[in-house]
Design a protein around this motif. Structure first.
Motif, PDB file in Angstrom:
ATOM      1  N   MET A   1       0.850  -1.174   0.000  1.00 45.39           N
ATOM      2  CA  MET A   1       0.000   0.000   0.000  1.00 45.39           C
ATOM      3  C   MET A   1       0.894   1.235   0.000  1.00 45.39           C
ATOM      4  O   MET A   1       1.749   1.383   0.866  1.00 45.39           O
ATOM      5  N   LEU A   2       0.713   2.118  -0.969  1.00 44.86           N
ATOM      6  CA  LEU A   2       1.468   3.370  -0.969  1.00 44.86           C
ATOM      7  C   LEU A   2       0.814   4.342  -0.002  1.00 44.86           C
ATOM      8  O   LEU A   2      -0.396   4.286   0.234  1.00 44.86           O
ATOM      9  N   ARG A   3       1.631   5.220   0.584  1.00 39.28           N
ATOM     10  CA  ARG A   3       1.128   6.203   1.546  1.00 39.28           C
ATOM     11  C   ARG A   3       1.826   7.526   1.310  1.00 39.28           C
ATOM     12  O   ARG A   3       3.024   7.566   1.058  1.00 39.28           O
ATOM     13  N   GLY A   4       1.049   8.617   1.431  1.00 36.00           N
ATOM     14  CA  GLY A   4       1.641   9.927   1.237  1.00 36.00           C
ATOM     15  C   GLY A   4       0.791  11.033   1.809  1.00 36.00           C
ATOM     16  O   GLY A   4      -0.232  10.795   2.458  1.00 36.00           O
ATOM     17  N   ARG A   5       1.247  12.233   1.539  1.00 41.58           N
ATOM     18  CA  ARG A   5       0.567  13.441   2.026  1.00 41.58           C
ATOM     19  C   ARG A   5       0.543  14.467   0.905  1.00 41.58           C
ATOM     20  O   ARG A   5       1.512  14.659   0.188  1.00 41.58           O
ATOM     21  N   PHE A  46      -3.628  19.403   5.342  1.00 41.91           N
ATOM     22  CA  PHE A  46      -2.898  18.174   5.090  1.00 41.91           C
ATOM     23  C   PHE A  46      -3.894  17.072   4.760  1.00 41.91           C
ATOM     24  O   PHE A  46      -4.839  16.843   5.511  1.00 41.91           O
ATOM     25  N   LEU A  47      -3.652  16.398   3.658  1.00 41.42           N
ATOM     26  CA  LEU A  47      -4.503  15.297   3.234  1.00 41.42           C
ATOM     27  C   LEU A  47      -3.608  14.062   3.127  1.00 41.42           C
ATOM     28  O   LEU A  47      -2.747  13.991   2.254  1.00 41.42           O
ATOM     29  N   ASP A  48      -3.756  13.140   4.065  1.00 40.61           N
ATOM     30  CA  ASP A  48      -2.987  11.893   4.029  1.00 40.61           C
ATOM     31  C   ASP A  48      -3.780  10.865   3.235  1.00 40.61           C
ATOM     32  O   ASP A  48      -4.997  10.754   3.391  1.00 40.61           O
ATOM     33  N   PHE A  49      -3.077  10.129   2.384  1.00 41.82           N
ATOM     34  CA  PHE A  49      -3.764   9.204   1.491  1.00 41.82           C
ATOM     35  C   PHE A  49      -3.057   7.866   1.422  1.00 41.82           C
ATOM     36  O   PHE A  49      -1.895   7.732   1.803  1.00 41.82           O
ATOM     37  N   GLU A  50      -3.790   6.886   0.900  1.00 41.46           N
ATOM     38  CA  GLU A  50      -3.282   5.547   0.622  1.00 41.46           C
ATOM     39  C   GLU A  50      -3.869   5.087  -0.713  1.00 41.46           C
ATOM     40  O   GLU A  50      -4.939   5.543  -1.119  1.00 41.46           O
ATOM     41  N   ALA A  51      -3.158   4.170  -1.338  1.00 42.11           N
ATOM     42  CA  ALA A  51      -3.636   3.543  -2.572  1.00 42.11           C
ATOM     43  C   ALA A  51      -2.837   2.259  -2.780  1.00 42.11           C
ATOM     44  O   ALA A  51      -1.746   2.118  -2.225  1.00 42.11           O
ATOM     45  N   PRO A  52      -3.350   1.351  -3.569  1.00 41.23           N
ATOM     46  CA  PRO A  52      -2.567   0.154  -3.895  1.00 41.23           C
ATOM     47  C   PRO A  52      -1.263   0.548  -4.605  1.00 41.23           C
ATOM     48  O   PRO A  52      -1.215   1.558  -5.321  1.00 41.23           O
ATOM     49  N   GLU A  78       5.401   7.268  -0.442  1.00 36.70           N
ATOM     50  CA  GLU A  78       6.242   6.079  -0.417  1.00 36.70           C
ATOM     51  C   GLU A  78       5.464   4.909  -0.983  1.00 36.70           C
ATOM     52  O   GLU A  78       4.277   4.747  -0.694  1.00 36.70           O
ATOM     53  N   VAL A  79       6.156   4.124  -1.773  1.00 39.53           N
ATOM     54  CA  VAL A  79       5.574   2.913  -2.337  1.00 39.53           C
ATOM     55  C   VAL A  79       6.641   1.830  -2.273  1.00 39.53           C
ATOM     56  O   VAL A  79       7.719   1.972  -2.861  1.00 39.53           O
ATOM     57  N   GLY A  80       6.372   0.785  -1.494  1.00 38.21           N
ATOM     58  CA  GLY A  80       7.382  -0.248  -1.293  1.00 38.21           C
ATOM     59  C   GLY A  80       8.646   0.366  -0.716  1.00 38.21           C
ATOM     60  O   GLY A  80       8.598   1.105   0.257  1.00 38.21           O
ATOM     61  N   ASP A  81       9.775   0.091  -1.350  1.00 36.43           N
ATOM     62  CA  ASP A  81      11.059   0.648  -0.915  1.00 36.43           C
ATOM     63  C   ASP A  81      11.404   1.945  -1.618  1.00 36.43           C
ATOM     64  O   ASP A  81      12.525   2.441  -1.502  1.00 36.43           O
ATOM     65  N   ASP A  82      10.464   2.495  -2.372  1.00 39.66           N
ATOM     66  CA  ASP A  82      10.712   3.717  -3.139  1.00 39.66           C
ATOM     67  C   ASP A  82      10.074   4.939  -2.499  1.00 39.66           C
ATOM     68  O   ASP A  82       9.047   4.846  -1.829  1.00 39.66           O
ATOM     69  N   HIS A  83      10.712   6.066  -2.746  1.00 42.76           N
ATOM     70  CA  HIS A  83      10.157   7.365  -2.380  1.00 42.76           C
ATOM     71  C   HIS A  83       9.883   8.085  -3.695  1.00 42.76           C
ATOM     72  O   HIS A  83      10.732   8.101  -4.580  1.00 42.76           O
ATOM     73  N   VAL A  84       8.692   8.651  -3.822  1.00 44.60           N
ATOM     74  CA  VAL A  84       8.301   9.361  -5.029  1.00 44.60           C
ATOM     75  C   VAL A  84       8.059  10.816  -4.653  1.00 44.60           C
ATOM     76  O   VAL A  84       7.282  11.103  -3.746  1.00 44.60           O
ATOM     77  N   VAL A  85       8.763  11.721  -5.340  1.00 45.49           N
ATOM     78  CA  VAL A  85       8.605  13.154  -5.107  1.00 45.49           C
ATOM     79  C   VAL A  85       8.123  13.755  -6.416  1.00 45.49           C
ATOM     80  O   VAL A  85       8.749  13.579  -7.462  1.00 45.49           O
ATOM     81  N   VAL A  86       6.993  14.459  -6.330  1.00 47.04           N
ATOM     82  CA  VAL A  86       6.351  14.979  -7.536  1.00 47.04           C
ATOM     83  C   VAL A  86       6.323  16.499  -7.478  1.00 47.04           C
ATOM     84  O   VAL A  86       5.860  17.098  -6.504  1.00 47.04           O
ATOM     85  N   PHE A  87       6.813  17.112  -8.534  1.00 46.09           N
ATOM     86  CA  PHE A  87       6.756  18.555  -8.733  1.00 46.09           C
ATOM     87  C   PHE A  87       5.857  18.810  -9.939  1.00 46.09           C
ATOM     88  O   PHE A  87       5.578  17.886 -10.706  1.00 46.09           O
ATOM     89  N   PRO A  88       5.425  20.028 -10.142  1.00 50.94           N
ATOM     90  CA  PRO A  88       4.663  20.305 -11.362  1.00 50.94           C
ATOM     91  C   PRO A  88       5.478  19.894 -12.599  1.00 50.94           C
ATOM     92  O   PRO A  88       6.603  20.359 -12.791  1.00 50.94           O
ATOM     93  N   GLY A  89       4.954  18.960 -13.357  1.00 54.39           N
ATOM     94  CA  GLY A  89       5.602  18.529 -14.591  1.00 54.39           C
ATOM     95  C   GLY A  89       6.803  17.625 -14.432  1.00 54.39           C
ATOM     96  O   GLY A  89       7.461  17.297 -15.425  1.00 54.39           O
ATOM     97  N   ARG A  90       7.113  17.178 -13.215  1.00 48.72           N
ATOM     98  CA  ARG A  90       8.327  16.375 -13.017  1.00 48.72           C
ATOM     99  C   ARG A  90       8.159  15.388 -11.868  1.00 48.72           C
ATOM    100  O   ARG A  90       7.655  15.752 -10.807  1.00 48.72           O
ATOM    101  N   VAL A  91       8.594  14.159 -12.075  1.00 43.02           N
ATOM    102  CA  VAL A  91       8.490  13.110 -11.059  1.00 43.02           C
ATOM    103  C   VAL A  91       9.870  12.510 -10.825  1.00 43.02           C
ATOM    104  O   VAL A  91      10.596  12.207 -11.777  1.00 43.02           O
TER     105      VAL A  91
END
Length: 123
Positions: A1-5, A46-52, A78-91
């Motif tokens: 389960m991925l989790r983020g804010r 702050f909106l905390d979320f989860e998704a598969p 975070e998803v698994g062992d990865d961290h995902v950082v998203v900016f406008p137009g860039r991941v």
């Protein structure tokens, strides 16, 4: 389960984020005036979320489309062992502990105006 804010103030006016598998697990409103930069509101939602895990790419792409293009906003999860950082137009997606991957995301954050003290996501 991925989790983020997500900070709802980081969404462009008129933008909708629609990810069917995304679930909100907490919403909170907080005075963060001691850590905001010029142009950022003093109170954030702050909106905390989860998704598969398999929704990670769809979520990252959607966030890159709806985030405000200035003021240094980003979202991360975070998803698994990865961290995902998203900016406008860039991941940026890197394995936790990947110093080069994290450094690339931090460098981009600096270029787009993220305040230094907000570049504190995990290594």
């Amino acid at each position: 389960m991925l989790r983020g804010r997500l900070l709802t103030e980081s969404l462009r006016v008129g933008a909708d984020l629609r990810i069917p598998a995304l679930h909100v697990v907490r919403v909170g409103r907080h005075d963060v005036s001691s850590s905001t930069s010029a142009g950022q509101p003093r109170v954030w939602t702050f909106l905390d979320f989860e998704a598969p895990d398999d929704a990670a790419d769809e979520l990252a792409a959607a966030l890159a489309e709806v985030l405000v293009g200035d003021q240094g906003w980003y979202a991360d999860f975070e998803v698994g062992d990865d961290h995902v950082v998203v900016f406008p137009g860039r991941v940026f997606r890197y394995t936790k502990g990947d110093r080069a991957g994290r450094d690339a995301a931090v460098a981009h954050g600096r270029r787009v105006g993220v305040p230094e003290h907000q570049l504190d996501w995990g290594e």
